[in-house]
Design a protein around this motif. Structure first.
Motif, PDB file in Angstrom:
ATOM      1  N   ASN A  76       7.216 -10.589   7.858  1.00 34.49           N
ATOM      2  CA  ASN A  76       7.444  -8.991   8.621  1.00 34.49           C
ATOM      3  C   ASN A  76       6.922  -8.637   7.377  1.00 34.49           C
ATOM      4  O   ASN A  76       6.393  -8.681   6.223  1.00 34.49           O
ATOM      5  CB  ASN A  76       9.248  -8.988   7.827  1.00 34.49           C
ATOM      6  N   TYR A  77       6.759  -6.962   8.493  1.00 33.87           N
ATOM      7  CA  TYR A  77       6.045  -5.812   7.317  1.00 33.87           C
ATOM      8  C   TYR A  77       7.585  -4.780   7.449  1.00 33.87           C
ATOM      9  O   TYR A  77       7.992  -4.375   8.196  1.00 33.87           O
ATOM     10  CB  TYR A  77       4.945  -5.820   7.381  1.00 33.87           C
ATOM     11  N   VAL A  78       6.866  -3.651   6.978  1.00 28.35           N
ATOM     12  CA  VAL A  78       7.244  -2.142   7.236  1.00 28.35           C
ATOM     13  C   VAL A  78       5.334  -1.066   7.139  1.00 28.35           C
ATOM     14  O   VAL A  78       4.884  -1.428   6.300  1.00 28.35           O
ATOM     15  CB  VAL A  78       8.554  -1.716   6.343  1.00 28.35           C
ATOM     16  N   PHE A  79       5.897  -0.596   7.923  1.00 23.84           N
ATOM     17  CA  PHE A  79       4.159   0.845   7.888  1.00 23.84           C
ATOM     18  C   PHE A  79       5.072   2.260   7.732  1.00 23.84           C
ATOM     19  O   PHE A  79       6.363   2.393   8.654  1.00 23.84           O
ATOM     20  CB  PHE A  79       3.545   0.147   9.113  1.00 23.84           C
ATOM     21  N   GLY A  80       5.037   3.234   7.404  1.00 22.91           N
ATOM     22  CA  GLY A  80       5.105   4.406   7.023  1.00 22.91           C
ATOM     23  C   GLY A  80       4.531   5.221   6.926  1.00 22.91           C
ATOM     24  O   GLY A  80       3.409   5.433   6.644  1.00 22.91           O
ATOM     25  N   VAL A  81       4.917   6.672   7.626  1.00 23.81           N
ATOM     26  CA  VAL A  81       3.702   7.736   7.324  1.00 23.81           C
ATOM     27  C   VAL A  81       5.174   8.866   6.982  1.00 23.81           C
ATOM     28  O   VAL A  81       6.558   8.804   7.383  1.00 23.81           O
ATOM     29  CB  VAL A  81       3.582   7.904   9.496  1.00 23.81           C
ATOM     30  N   ARG A  82       4.416   9.888   6.352  1.00 24.21           N
ATOM     31  CA  ARG A  82       4.868  11.358   5.897  1.00 24.21           C
ATOM     32  C   ARG A  82       4.680  11.953   7.175  1.00 24.21           C
ATOM     33  O   ARG A  82       3.412  12.339   7.000  1.00 24.21           O
ATOM     34  CB  ARG A  82       4.901  11.781   4.806  1.00 24.21           C
ATOM     35  N   PHE A  83       5.218  12.679   7.436  1.00 25.92           N
ATOM     36  CA  PHE A  83       5.349  13.776   8.673  1.00 25.92           C
ATOM     37  C   PHE A  83       5.223  14.734   7.402  1.00 25.92           C
ATOM     38  O   PHE A  83       5.765  15.782   7.049  1.00 25.92           O
ATOM     39  CB  PHE A  83       5.830  14.154   9.561  1.00 25.92           C
ATOM     40  N   ASP A  84       3.946  16.117   8.315  1.00 24.23           N
ATOM     41  CA  ASP A  84       4.218  17.410   7.724  1.00 24.23           C
ATOM     42  C   ASP A  84       5.361  17.798   8.077  1.00 24.23           C
ATOM     43  O   ASP A  84       6.379  18.727   7.084  1.00 24.23           O
ATOM     44  CB  ASP A  84       3.235  18.524   8.299  1.00 24.23           C
ATOM     45  N   ASN A  85       5.916  17.934   9.154  1.00 23.47           N
ATOM     46  CA  ASN A  85       7.395  19.096   9.666  1.00 23.47           C
ATOM     47  C   ASN A  85       8.298  18.107  10.493  1.00 23.47           C
ATOM     48  O   ASN A  85       7.967  17.404  11.317  1.00 23.47           O
ATOM     49  CB  ASN A  85       7.094  19.747  10.618  1.00 23.47           C
ATOM     50  N   PRO A  86       9.251  17.142   9.962  1.00 21.10           N
ATOM     51  CA  PRO A  86      10.340  16.380   9.940  1.00 21.10           C
ATOM     52  C   PRO A  86      10.762  16.835  11.003  1.00 21.10           C
ATOM     53  O   PRO A  86      11.133  15.398  12.006  1.00 21.10           O
ATOM     54  CB  PRO A  86      10.802  15.890   8.764  1.00 21.10           C
ATOM     55  N   ALA A 136       0.892  -1.416   0.448  1.00 20.93           N
ATOM     56  CA  ALA A 136       0.672  -0.120   0.177  1.00 20.93           C
ATOM     57  C   ALA A 136       1.061   1.280  -0.196  1.00 20.93           C
ATOM     58  O   ALA A 136       1.700   1.712   1.325  1.00 20.93           O
ATOM     59  CB  ALA A 136      -1.283  -0.261   0.971  1.00 20.93           C
ATOM     60  N   SER A 137       0.593   2.082  -0.909  1.00 17.89           N
ATOM     61  CA  SER A 137       1.622   3.148  -1.400  1.00 17.89           C
ATOM     62  C   SER A 137       0.800   4.317  -1.457  1.00 17.89           C
ATOM     63  O   SER A 137       1.280   5.228  -1.697  1.00 17.89           O
ATOM     64  CB  SER A 137       3.339   2.332  -2.395  1.00 17.89           C
ATOM     65  N   ASN A 138      -0.584   3.683  -1.673  1.00 14.00           N
ATOM     66  CA  ASN A 138      -1.296   5.190  -2.115  1.00 14.00           C
ATOM     67  C   ASN A 138      -2.213   5.067  -1.461  1.00 14.00           C
ATOM     68  O   ASN A 138      -3.030   4.015  -1.064  1.00 14.00           O
ATOM     69  CB  ASN A 138      -1.506   5.560  -4.061  1.00 14.00           C
ATOM     70  N   GLN A 139      -2.876   6.787  -1.397  1.00 13.31           N
ATOM     71  CA  GLN A 139      -4.423   6.149  -0.684  1.00 13.31           C
ATOM     72  C   GLN A 139      -5.474   5.270  -1.574  1.00 13.31           C
ATOM     73  O   GLN A 139      -6.149   4.568   0.069  1.00 13.31           O
ATOM     74  CB  GLN A 139      -5.408   7.591  -0.983  1.00 13.31           C
ATOM     75  N   GLY A 141      -5.035  12.769  -0.871  1.00 10.92           N
ATOM     76  CA  GLY A 141      -4.703  11.058  -2.323  1.00 10.92           C
ATOM     77  C   GLY A 141      -2.761  10.849  -1.256  1.00 10.92           C
ATOM     78  O   GLY A 141      -2.143  10.154  -1.445  1.00 10.92           O
ATOM     79  N   ARG A 142      -2.604  11.733   0.061  1.00  9.83           N
ATOM     80  CA  ARG A 142      -1.533  11.487   1.060  1.00  9.83           C
ATOM     81  C   ARG A 142      -2.248   9.783   1.667  1.00  9.83           C
ATOM     82  O   ARG A 142      -3.023   9.273   1.824  1.00  9.83           O
ATOM     83  CB  ARG A 142      -1.694  12.642   1.525  1.00  9.83           C
ATOM     84  N   SER A 143      -1.344   9.099   1.746  1.00 18.03           N
ATOM     85  CA  SER A 143      -1.973   7.577   2.698  1.00 18.03           C
ATOM     86  C   SER A 143      -0.333   7.474   3.665  1.00 18.03           C
ATOM     87  O   SER A 143       1.077   7.447   3.586  1.00 18.03           O
ATOM     88  CB  SER A 143      -2.641   6.637   2.472  1.00 18.03           C
ATOM     89  N   TYR A 144      -0.819   6.359   4.369  1.00 14.49           N
ATOM     90  CA  TYR A 144       0.343   5.622   5.284  1.00 14.49           C
ATOM     91  C   TYR A 144       0.754   4.531   4.035  1.00 14.49           C
ATOM     92  O   TYR A 144       0.429   4.255   3.146  1.00 14.49           O
ATOM     93  CB  TYR A 144      -0.411   5.052   6.720  1.00 14.49           C
ATOM     94  N   LEU A 145       2.227   4.152   4.428  1.00 15.45           N
ATOM     95  CA  LEU A 145       2.584   2.939   3.303  1.00 15.45           C
ATOM     96  C   LEU A 145       2.887   2.305   4.319  1.00 15.45           C
ATOM     97  O   LEU A 145       2.956   1.786   5.913  1.00 15.45           O
ATOM     98  CB  LEU A 145       3.757   3.751   3.250  1.00 15.45           C
ATOM     99  N   TYR A 146       2.732   1.093   3.594  1.00 18.07           N
ATOM    100  CA  TYR A 146       2.574  -0.613   4.160  1.00 18.07           C
ATOM    101  C   TYR A 146       2.909  -1.676   2.955  1.00 18.07           C
ATOM    102  O   TYR A 146       2.960  -1.499   1.787  1.00 18.07           O
ATOM    103  CB  TYR A 146       1.502  -1.210   4.567  1.00 18.07           C
ATOM    104  N   GLY A 147       3.548  -2.454   3.451  1.00 18.42           N
ATOM    105  CA  GLY A 147       5.109  -3.400   2.952  1.00 18.42           C
ATOM    106  C   GLY A 147       5.066  -4.832   3.296  1.00 18.42           C
ATOM    107  O   GLY A 147       5.337  -4.643   4.497  1.00 18.42           O
ATOM    108  N   SER A 148       5.038  -5.471   2.870  1.00 23.45           N
ATOM    109  CA  SER A 148       4.594  -7.335   3.148  1.00 23.45           C
ATOM    110  C   SER A 148       5.970  -8.065   2.279  1.00 23.45           C
ATOM    111  O   SER A 148       6.004  -7.762   1.403  1.00 23.45           O
ATOM    112  CB  SER A 148       4.239  -7.406   3.192  1.00 23.45           C
ATOM    113  N   ASP A 149       7.043  -9.115   2.950  1.00 22.88           N
ATOM    114  CA  ASP A 149       8.224  -9.356   2.505  1.00 22.88           C
ATOM    115  C   ASP A 149       6.907 -10.365   2.222  1.00 22.88           C
ATOM    116  O   ASP A 149       5.347 -10.933   2.163  1.00 22.88           O
ATOM    117  CB  ASP A 149       9.109 -10.193   3.624  1.00 22.88           C
ATOM    118  N   GLU A 150       7.164 -11.117   0.742  1.00 22.72           N
ATOM    119  CA  GLU A 150       6.475 -12.339  -0.041  1.00 22.72           C
ATOM    120  C   GLU A 150       5.631 -13.575   0.644  1.00 22.72           C
ATOM    121  O   GLU A 150       4.524 -13.711   0.805  1.00 22.72           O
ATOM    122  CB  GLU A 150       7.611 -12.943  -1.203  1.00 22.72           C
TER     123      GLU A 150
END
Length: 156
Positions: free
Chosen positions: A113-123, A68-71, A100-109
């Motif tokens: 395991n997975y990775v979960f990401g967010v984009r902050f307005d102000n890092p 999941a890399s988009n809304q 159109g901004r979203s949280y990010l999720y990806g898993s291995d095959e």
């Protein structure tokens, strides 16, 4: 004499007002979070991590095999988590999801395991945390700053 007292109180009131304005300006920089949206994202990260842990426990020790890399993909992923996760009524969405901004999720095959990401307005709001997050392309998700990524098994 009465006039002098009035002038004195006017000067004091003016100085007090100036001090309050100065405190408000500096307090904004030092004490208030840069973005309440970023504070919410941080809470959402915790909630989503709990939901994923519950999913893992309920599904033969696997995480959802999904990208999941988009809304649109995040919305589909949220529905998947709700179907398999009866303890939650809703999955958090990024507060800018309508843009159109979203949280990010990806898993291995294998879903181990997975990775979960967010984009902050102000890092800069959580700049110390960016030293401890995961960077790079992980399971198809770009985790380079200003995206903050976490994973249960991938160490920074």
């Amino acid at each position: 004499m009465n006039r002098r007292v009035v002038k004195f109180f006017l000067v004091i009131a003016f100085l007090a007002l100036a001090v309050l304005i100065l405190i408000n300006i500096t307090a904004h920089d030092f004490f208030r979070p840069e973005s309440t949206s970023d504070q919410r994202r941080l809470r959402d990260m915790y909630d989503i991590s709990r939901i994923l842990a519950f999913y893992h426990e309920s599904n033969s020790s696997t995480y959802p095999i999904f990208q999941a890399s988009n809304q649109e993909e995040w919305t589909t992923f949220s529905k998947l988590l709700l179907v398999n996760n009866k303890n939650y009524k809703a999955i958090p969405q990024d507060s800018y999801s309508e843009e159109g901004r979203s949280y990010l999720y990806g898993s291995d095959e294998t879903g181990s395991n997975y990775v979960f990401g967010v984009r902050f307005d102000n890092p800069n709001t959580f700049k110390e945390a960016f030293n401890e997050d995961i960077d790079g392309l992980i399971f198809g998700i770009d985790c380079n700053d200003p995206v903050y990524c976490v994973s249960p098994a991938v160490n920074p």
